[in-house]
Design a protein around this motif. Structure first.
Motif, PDB file in Angstrom:
ATOM      1  N   LEU A  46      -5.815  48.293 -46.525  1.00 38.52           N
ATOM      2  CA  LEU A  46      -4.933  48.034 -45.392  1.00 38.52           C
ATOM      3  C   LEU A  46      -5.074  46.610 -44.879  1.00 38.52           C
ATOM      4  O   LEU A  46      -4.093  45.999 -44.424  1.00 38.52           O
ATOM      5  N   SER A  47      -6.282  46.055 -44.965  1.00 37.57           N
ATOM      6  CA  SER A  47      -6.528  44.720 -44.410  1.00 37.57           C
ATOM      7  C   SER A  47      -5.780  43.624 -45.156  1.00 37.57           C
ATOM      8  O   SER A  47      -5.642  42.513 -44.638  1.00 37.57           O
ATOM      9  N   PHE A  48      -5.277  43.909 -46.359  1.00 37.85           N
ATOM     10  CA  PHE A  48      -4.554  42.909 -47.142  1.00 37.85           C
ATOM     11  C   PHE A  48      -3.033  43.060 -47.006  1.00 37.85           C
ATOM     12  O   PHE A  48      -2.290  42.414 -47.737  1.00 37.85           O
ATOM     13  N   HIS A  49      -2.589  43.906 -46.100  1.00 36.56           N
ATOM     14  CA  HIS A  49      -1.162  44.091 -45.899  1.00 36.56           C
ATOM     15  C   HIS A  49      -0.622  43.098 -44.865  1.00 36.56           C
ATOM     16  O   HIS A  49      -1.364  42.582 -44.017  1.00 36.56           O
ATOM     17  N   VAL A  50       0.653  42.876 -44.920  1.00 34.27           N
ATOM     18  CA  VAL A  50       1.348  41.996 -43.981  1.00 34.27           C
ATOM     19  C   VAL A  50       1.824  42.808 -42.783  1.00 34.27           C
ATOM     20  O   VAL A  50       2.279  43.948 -42.938  1.00 34.27           O
ATOM     21  N   PHE A  51       1.694  42.217 -41.598  1.00 37.94           N
ATOM     22  CA  PHE A  51       2.188  42.865 -40.383  1.00 37.94           C
ATOM     23  C   PHE A  51       3.228  41.965 -39.734  1.00 37.94           C
ATOM     24  O   PHE A  51       3.002  40.771 -39.520  1.00 37.94           O
ATOM     25  N   GLU A  52       4.375  42.543 -39.421  1.00 39.14           N
ATOM     26  CA  GLU A  52       5.432  41.835 -38.717  1.00 39.14           C
ATOM     27  C   GLU A  52       5.751  42.589 -37.435  1.00 39.14           C
ATOM     28  O   GLU A  52       5.865  43.823 -37.453  1.00 39.14           O
ATOM     29  N   GLY A  53       5.897  41.856 -36.355  1.00 37.89           N
ATOM     30  CA  GLY A  53       6.061  42.481 -35.052  1.00 37.89           C
ATOM     31  C   GLY A  53       7.240  43.433 -34.963  1.00 37.89           C
ATOM     32  O   GLY A  53       7.157  44.486 -34.328  1.00 37.89           O
ATOM     33  N   MET A  54       8.358  43.084 -35.605  1.00 39.12           N
ATOM     34  CA  MET A  54       9.565  43.902 -35.513  1.00 39.12           C
ATOM     35  C   MET A  54       9.643  44.959 -36.606  1.00 39.12           C
ATOM     36  O   MET A  54      10.264  46.004 -36.427  1.00 39.12           O
ATOM     37  N   ARG A  55       8.997  44.701 -37.746  1.00 35.00           N
ATOM     38  CA  ARG A  55       9.130  45.594 -38.899  1.00 35.00           C
ATOM     39  C   ARG A  55       7.860  46.401 -39.160  1.00 35.00           C
ATOM     40  O   ARG A  55       7.867  47.320 -39.978  1.00 35.00           O
ATOM     41  N   GLY A  56       6.763  46.071 -38.485  1.00 39.47           N
ATOM     42  CA  GLY A  56       5.515  46.805 -38.674  1.00 39.47           C
ATOM     43  C   GLY A  56       4.766  46.374 -39.917  1.00 39.47           C
ATOM     44  O   GLY A  56       4.852  45.219 -40.352  1.00 39.47           O
ATOM     45  N   ILE A  57       4.038  47.313 -40.528  1.00 40.66           N
ATOM     46  CA  ILE A  57       3.211  47.033 -41.698  1.00 40.66           C
ATOM     47  C   ILE A  57       4.098  46.985 -42.934  1.00 40.66           C
ATOM     48  O   ILE A  57       4.867  47.910 -43.199  1.00 40.66           O
ATOM     49  N   GLN A  58       3.946  45.880 -43.700  1.00 39.47           N
ATOM     50  CA  GLN A  58       4.715  45.693 -44.915  1.00 39.47           C
ATOM     51  C   GLN A  58       3.802  45.782 -46.137  1.00 39.47           C
ATOM     52  O   GLN A  58       2.660  45.333 -46.100  1.00 39.47           O
ATOM     53  N   ALA A  59       4.313  46.370 -47.201  1.00 41.39           N
ATOM     54  CA  ALA A  59       3.532  46.538 -48.434  1.00 41.39           C
ATOM     55  C   ALA A  59       3.531  45.244 -49.234  1.00 41.39           C
ATOM     56  O   ALA A  59       4.003  45.178 -50.374  1.00 41.39           O
ATOM     57  N   GLU A  60       3.000  44.191 -48.628  1.00 39.60           N
ATOM     58  CA  GLU A  60       2.907  42.894 -49.289  1.00 39.60           C
ATOM     59  C   GLU A  60       1.463  42.404 -49.180  1.00 39.60           C
ATOM     60  O   GLU A  60       0.823  42.527 -48.134  1.00 39.60           O
ATOM     61  N   PHE A  61       0.972  41.824 -50.278  1.00 44.44           N
ATOM     62  CA  PHE A  61      -0.413  41.347 -50.311  1.00 44.44           C
ATOM     63  C   PHE A  61      -0.521  40.007 -49.596  1.00 44.44           C
ATOM     64  O   PHE A  61       0.324  39.114 -49.783  1.00 44.44           O
ATOM     65  N   THR A  62      -1.574  39.862 -48.766  1.00 47.08           N
ATOM     66  CA  THR A  62      -1.797  38.614 -48.061  1.00 47.08           C
ATOM     67  C   THR A  62      -3.273  38.464 -47.695  1.00 47.08           C
ATOM     68  O   THR A  62      -3.982  39.464 -47.524  1.00 47.08           O
ATOM     69  N   LEU A  63      -3.707  37.225 -47.577  1.00 49.86           N
ATOM     70  CA  LEU A  63      -5.061  36.916 -47.090  1.00 49.86           C
ATOM     71  C   LEU A  63      -5.025  36.357 -45.671  1.00 49.86           C
ATOM     72  O   LEU A  63      -6.063  35.931 -45.157  1.00 49.86           O
TER      73      LEU A  63
END
Length: 289
Positions: free
Chosen positions: A37-54
């Motif tokens: 979960l810690s590697f997922h993207v979070f967007e304020g309007m769309r919530g948690i996105q299934a995209e990898f990020t550091l």
């Protein structure tokens, strides 16, 4: 003739299977999911996105705010551990000198609080440490202070309550090490001319180090990961890593960032425990060997 049948060789694995399943189900799987979960993207309007990020780890590791949180949490945990060592070791030594009947009674007194929820004990301390509580009333009556001391919503109050909550773990750990200590060694040191202080530091204390180390590890990890006590006693004024994780999950709803903070906290605790364990074992090599 030794029976080395496959059935006997499988017995240890079968006996350890329940504990292995508990480890996987209660620790490995939740931590693995948190790490993912810690590697997922979070967007304020769309919530948690299934995209990898550091970006979550980069934010925590580059923001001075989080450095302050981790430093405050580390100092709090070290302070609680030091208090538990200073109180727990003498208390255990006194307990060992008591008669067996009194030992049982005092063990109940020491371990009894563990049967009560930490939240209930913390709420009790909130009453004791209030501005009009018994502690401040006693300090004012004795003339030790001119005005009530602010224990609540301060780091002082958090350390006091955590030390009380975690002290039994230190006492049990030191008591276990003390049971393996041969008292005749101390008597031999005294008969050879060593004074009480020298006997304690050169003979008794090194033999207690395994228990002190294990107790310190337990207390430090529990203090660093404690949530209820810092949240209730510290409030919003004293923010530590666990309360920051809580805010990210339930207030900001930024679960990936909260998961990243939790993973970094876990790594930091493991690093401190392993490092201190290595240093103490090297210093008292003859005791641990």
């Amino acid at each position: 003739m030794v029976d080395s049948s496959p059935r006997q060789s499988r017995t240890p694995w079968l006996l350890s299977l329940p504990s292995l399943l508990l480890f996987i189900g209660l620790l490995a799987v939740p931590m693995g999911l948190t790490a993912v979960l810690s590697f997922h993207v979070f967007e304020g309007m769309r919530g948690i996105q299934a995209e990898f990020t550091l970006s979550n780890y980069i934010e925590v590791l580059t923001d001075g705010y989080y450095y302050e949180l981790f430093l405050r949490t580390g100092l709090m945990s070290l302070g609680v551990t030091a208090i538990c060592v200073l109180l727990g070791v003498p208390e255990t030594l006194i307990l060992a000198k008591m008669r067996p009947a009194f030992q049982g009674t005092f063990f109940v007194v020491i371990l009894g609080p563990l049967l009560i929820s930490v939240v209930v004990r913390t709420l009790g301390w909130q009453i004791l440490l209030g501005r009009q509580g018994p502690v401040n009333s006693a300090l004012l009556t004795l003339g030790l202070v001119d005005e009530p001391v602010r224990f609540l919503y301060s780091m002082t109050g958090v350390v006091i309550v955590l030390a009380h909550v975690l002290l039994p773990f230190m006492i049990v750990a030191v008591w276990s090490a003390l049971q393996r200590f041969d008292g005749q060694v101390a008597h031999a040191a005294r008969s050879l001319g060593a004074g009480p202080i020298t006997t304690f530091w050169r003979v008794v204390f090194p033999q207690l180090m395994p228990g002190i180390l294990s107790g310190a590890i337990i207390v430090f990890t529990l203090a660093a990961s404690a949530f209820a006590t810092p949240a209730i006693i510290g409030g919003r004024r004293v923010k530590v890593v666990t309360t920051a994780i809580y805010d990210e999950f339930l207030t900001s709803l930024n679960w990936p960032l909260g998961a990243a903070i939790a993973i970094i906290l876990l790594i930091a605790i493991v690093a401190v425990v392993l490092g201190s364990n290595r240093l103490v074992e090297r210093r008292f090599k003859q005791v641990f060997s």
